[in-house]
Design a protein around this motif. Structure first.
Motif, PDB file in Angstrom:
ATOM      1  N   SER A  50       1.842  12.744   0.343  1.00 27.94           N
ATOM      2  CA  SER A  50       0.815  11.743   0.639  1.00 27.94           C
ATOM      3  C   SER A  50       1.056  11.050   1.969  1.00 27.94           C
ATOM      4  N   LYS A  51      -0.037  10.785   2.667  1.00 28.41           N
ATOM      5  CA  LYS A  51       0.035  10.080   3.945  1.00 28.41           C
ATOM      6  C   LYS A  51      -0.538   8.660   3.792  1.00 28.41           C
ATOM      7  N   HIS A  52      -1.644   8.545   3.060  1.00 28.45           N
ATOM      8  CA  HIS A  52      -2.303   7.246   2.846  1.00 28.45           C
ATOM      9  C   HIS A  52      -2.034   6.780   1.420  1.00 28.45           C
ATOM     10  N   ILE A  53      -1.334   5.652   1.306  1.00 26.64           N
ATOM     11  CA  ILE A  53      -0.859   5.209  -0.009  1.00 26.64           C
ATOM     12  C   ILE A  53      -1.265   3.763  -0.315  1.00 26.64           C
ATOM     13  N   ALA A  54      -1.877   3.584  -1.480  1.00 27.14           N
ATOM     14  CA  ALA A  54      -2.189   2.232  -1.953  1.00 27.14           C
ATOM     15  C   ALA A  54      -1.093   1.822  -2.931  1.00 27.14           C
ATOM     16  N   ILE A  55      -0.505   0.652  -2.708  1.00 29.34           N
ATOM     17  CA  ILE A  55       0.621   0.219  -3.537  1.00 29.34           C
ATOM     18  C   ILE A  55       0.584  -1.298  -3.729  1.00 29.34           C
ATOM     19  N   TYR A  56       0.991  -1.748  -4.907  1.00 32.99           N
ATOM     20  CA  TYR A  56       0.988  -3.191  -5.184  1.00 32.99           C
ATOM     21  C   TYR A  56       2.249  -3.847  -4.622  1.00 32.99           C
ATOM     22  N   LEU A  57       2.149  -5.123  -4.330  1.00 34.22           N
ATOM     23  CA  LEU A  57       3.312  -5.901  -3.892  1.00 34.22           C
ATOM     24  C   LEU A  57       3.852  -6.563  -5.158  1.00 34.22           C
ATOM     25  N   SER A  58       5.024  -6.142  -5.583  1.00 33.10           N
ATOM     26  CA  SER A  58       5.514  -6.513  -6.910  1.00 33.10           C
ATOM     27  C   SER A  58       5.903  -7.984  -7.034  1.00 33.10           C
ATOM     28  N   THR A  59       5.772  -8.481  -8.254  1.00 29.61           N
ATOM     29  CA  THR A  59       6.235  -9.823  -8.598  1.00 29.61           C
ATOM     30  C   THR A  59       7.251  -9.663  -9.722  1.00 29.61           C
ATOM     31  N   PRO A  60       8.070 -10.694 -10.003  1.00 29.56           N
ATOM     32  CA  PRO A  60       9.065 -10.579 -11.076  1.00 29.56           C
ATOM     33  C   PRO A  60       8.405 -10.150 -12.389  1.00 29.56           C
ATOM     34  N   GLY A  61       9.058  -9.234 -13.096  1.00 37.56           N
ATOM     35  CA  GLY A  61       8.491  -8.739 -14.350  1.00 37.56           C
ATOM     36  C   GLY A  61       7.742  -7.425 -14.169  1.00 37.56           C
ATOM     37  N   GLU A  62       7.564  -7.018 -12.915  1.00 42.22           N
ATOM     38  CA  GLU A  62       6.931  -5.722 -12.628  1.00 42.22           C
ATOM     39  C   GLU A  62       7.973  -4.817 -11.988  1.00 42.22           C
ATOM     40  N   VAL A  63       7.737  -3.511 -12.056  1.00 39.79           N
ATOM     41  CA  VAL A  63       8.625  -2.583 -11.358  1.00 39.79           C
ATOM     42  C   VAL A  63       8.567  -2.945  -9.872  1.00 39.79           C
ATOM     43  N   PRO A  64       9.727  -3.205  -9.246  1.00 40.95           N
ATOM     44  CA  PRO A  64       9.728  -3.579  -7.832  1.00 40.95           C
ATOM     45  C   PRO A  64       9.225  -2.435  -6.943  1.00 40.95           C
ATOM     46  N   THR A  65       8.639  -2.794  -5.813  1.00 40.31           N
ATOM     47  CA  THR A  65       8.127  -1.758  -4.897  1.00 40.31           C
ATOM     48  C   THR A  65       8.753  -1.859  -3.505  1.00 40.31           C
ATOM     49  N   ASP A  66       9.780  -2.710  -3.349  1.00 42.85           N
ATOM     50  CA  ASP A  66      10.360  -2.953  -2.017  1.00 42.85           C
ATOM     51  C   ASP A  66      10.890  -1.687  -1.330  1.00 42.85           C
ATOM     52  N   LEU A  67      11.589  -0.819  -2.072  1.00 45.03           N
ATOM     53  CA  LEU A  67      12.152   0.398  -1.460  1.00 45.03           C
ATOM     54  C   LEU A  67      11.050   1.370  -1.044  1.00 45.03           C
ATOM     55  N   ILE A  68      10.010   1.444  -1.873  1.00 44.95           N
ATOM     56  CA  ILE A  68       8.893   2.352  -1.563  1.00 44.95           C
ATOM     57  C   ILE A  68       8.171   1.852  -0.315  1.00 44.95           C
ATOM     58  N   LEU A  69       7.915   0.542  -0.251  1.00 41.61           N
ATOM     59  CA  LEU A  69       7.232  -0.039   0.912  1.00 41.61           C
ATOM     60  C   LEU A  69       8.018   0.266   2.189  1.00 41.61           C
ATOM     61  N   LYS A  70       9.338   0.079   2.097  1.00 40.54           N
ATOM     62  CA  LYS A  70      10.214   0.307   3.242  1.00 40.54           C
ATOM     63  C   LYS A  70      10.103   1.769   3.694  1.00 40.54           C
ATOM     64  N   ASP A  71      10.121   2.676   2.729  1.00 36.41           N
ATOM     65  CA  ASP A  71      10.054   4.102   3.029  1.00 36.41           C
ATOM     66  C   ASP A  71       8.701   4.489   3.646  1.00 36.41           C
ATOM     67  N   ILE A  72       7.634   3.907   3.123  1.00 36.60           N
ATOM     68  CA  ILE A  72       6.291   4.195   3.651  1.00 36.60           C
ATOM     69  C   ILE A  72       6.236   3.841   5.132  1.00 36.60           C
ATOM     70  N   VAL A  73       6.710   2.633   5.440  1.00 35.45           N
ATOM     71  CA  VAL A  73       6.679   2.150   6.829  1.00 35.45           C
ATOM     72  C   VAL A  73       7.589   2.991   7.726  1.00 35.45           C
ATOM     73  N   GLU A  74       8.796   3.269   7.247  1.00 36.03           N
ATOM     74  CA  GLU A  74       9.761   4.039   8.052  1.00 36.03           C
ATOM     75  C   GLU A  74       9.294   5.473   8.329  1.00 36.03           C
ATOM     76  N   ASN A  75       8.519   6.030   7.404  1.00 35.18           N
ATOM     77  CA  ASN A  75       8.062   7.403   7.574  1.00 35.18           C
ATOM     78  C   ASN A  75       6.657   7.505   8.143  1.00 35.18           C
ATOM     79  N   ASN A  76       6.220   6.388   8.715  1.00 36.20           N
ATOM     80  CA  ASN A  76       4.893   6.350   9.348  1.00 36.20           C
ATOM     81  C   ASN A  76       3.751   6.810   8.446  1.00 36.20           C
ATOM     82  N   LYS A  77       3.893   6.546   7.156  1.00 40.11           N
ATOM     83  CA  LYS A  77       2.767   6.768   6.256  1.00 40.11           C
ATOM     84  C   LYS A  77       1.900   5.506   6.357  1.00 40.11           C
ATOM     85  N   ILE A  78       0.666   5.601   5.906  1.00 41.37           N
ATOM     86  CA  ILE A  78      -0.233   4.444   6.000  1.00 41.37           C
ATOM     87  C   ILE A  78      -0.245   3.714   4.658  1.00 41.37           C
TER      88      ILE A  78
END
Length: 197
Positions: A50-78
């Motif tokens: 995937s190149k274009h990815i929709a993802i939620y910004l996690s809050t406590p009590g949800e599966v965190p998305t910080d590592l995925i967000l970091k990877d998306i940005v680092e790999n120039n995905k949108i």
């Protein structure tokens, strides 16, 4: 076919039960599972392709998305993050992780991208993957949300507006996987995959 009133009652009961279970999961355990789940997402074919990815910004009590967000940005995905617009979710492009800190906080203290000329994947007709949270998931990839139908409405919008339906990937803690089948109404969408620890 189950009556709608019975479905609604069942869902309500299920939400209550899963919420209670989730409250008892210690933060360290959420972080431990969250790390594994995110690694699994990053290793998945769906994510890699995937190149274009929709993802939620996690809050406590949800599966965190910080590592995925970091990877998306680092790999120039949108990357697109959700913003509540009345009773629907709209997604807008986010350009880096730093700017998330500056986003205004909405309901449940969730940072939301301001509209200010940002790209919306429905308008550009480009979205490959939706990473969706949920309250509960069943073995048939049925998803139960918080009850407002935000994601189901967004899935329907994608179906209507996009040339190809994005891959719908749910993420959940193992405490969110339920034995019984989640009652699915006409407007509810099954996911393509659920990743858990």
């Amino acid at each position: 076919k189950m009556e709608r009133a019975a479905q609604v009652a069942l869902k309500k009961d299920l939400r209550k039960r899963v919420r209670t279970t989730l409250k008892e999961v210690p933060l360290e355990e959420q972080q431990r599972q969250g790390h594994i789940i995110q690694r699994r997402v990053l290793d998945s074919e769906a994510y890699k392709n995937s190149k274009h990815i929709a993802i939620y910004l996690s809050t406590p009590g949800e599966v965190p998305t910080d590592l995925i967000l970091k990877d998306i940005v680092e790999n120039n995905k949108i990357c697109y993050a959700p913003r509540m617009n009345g009773d629907k979710l709209d997604f807008y492009q986010i350009h880096n992780l730093e700017e998330i800190e500056t986003f205004p906080r909405a309901t449940w203290n969730i940072p939301e991208p301001p509209v200010d000329g940002r790209t919306n994947p429905i308008e550009t007709k480009s979205l490959d993957l939706i990473i969706a949270p949920g309250l509960a998931f069943d073995s048939k990839k049925g998803r139960l949300g918080k009850g407002k139908g935000f994601y189901d409405k967004f899935f329907a919008e994608c179906q209507a507006a996009l040339p190809k339906m994005p891959y719908k990937l749910g993420v959940g803690f193992r405490q969110q996987l339920v034995e019984e089948e989640i009652p699915m109404e006409e407007t509810d969408h099954y996911l393509d995959e659920v990743i858990h620890d």
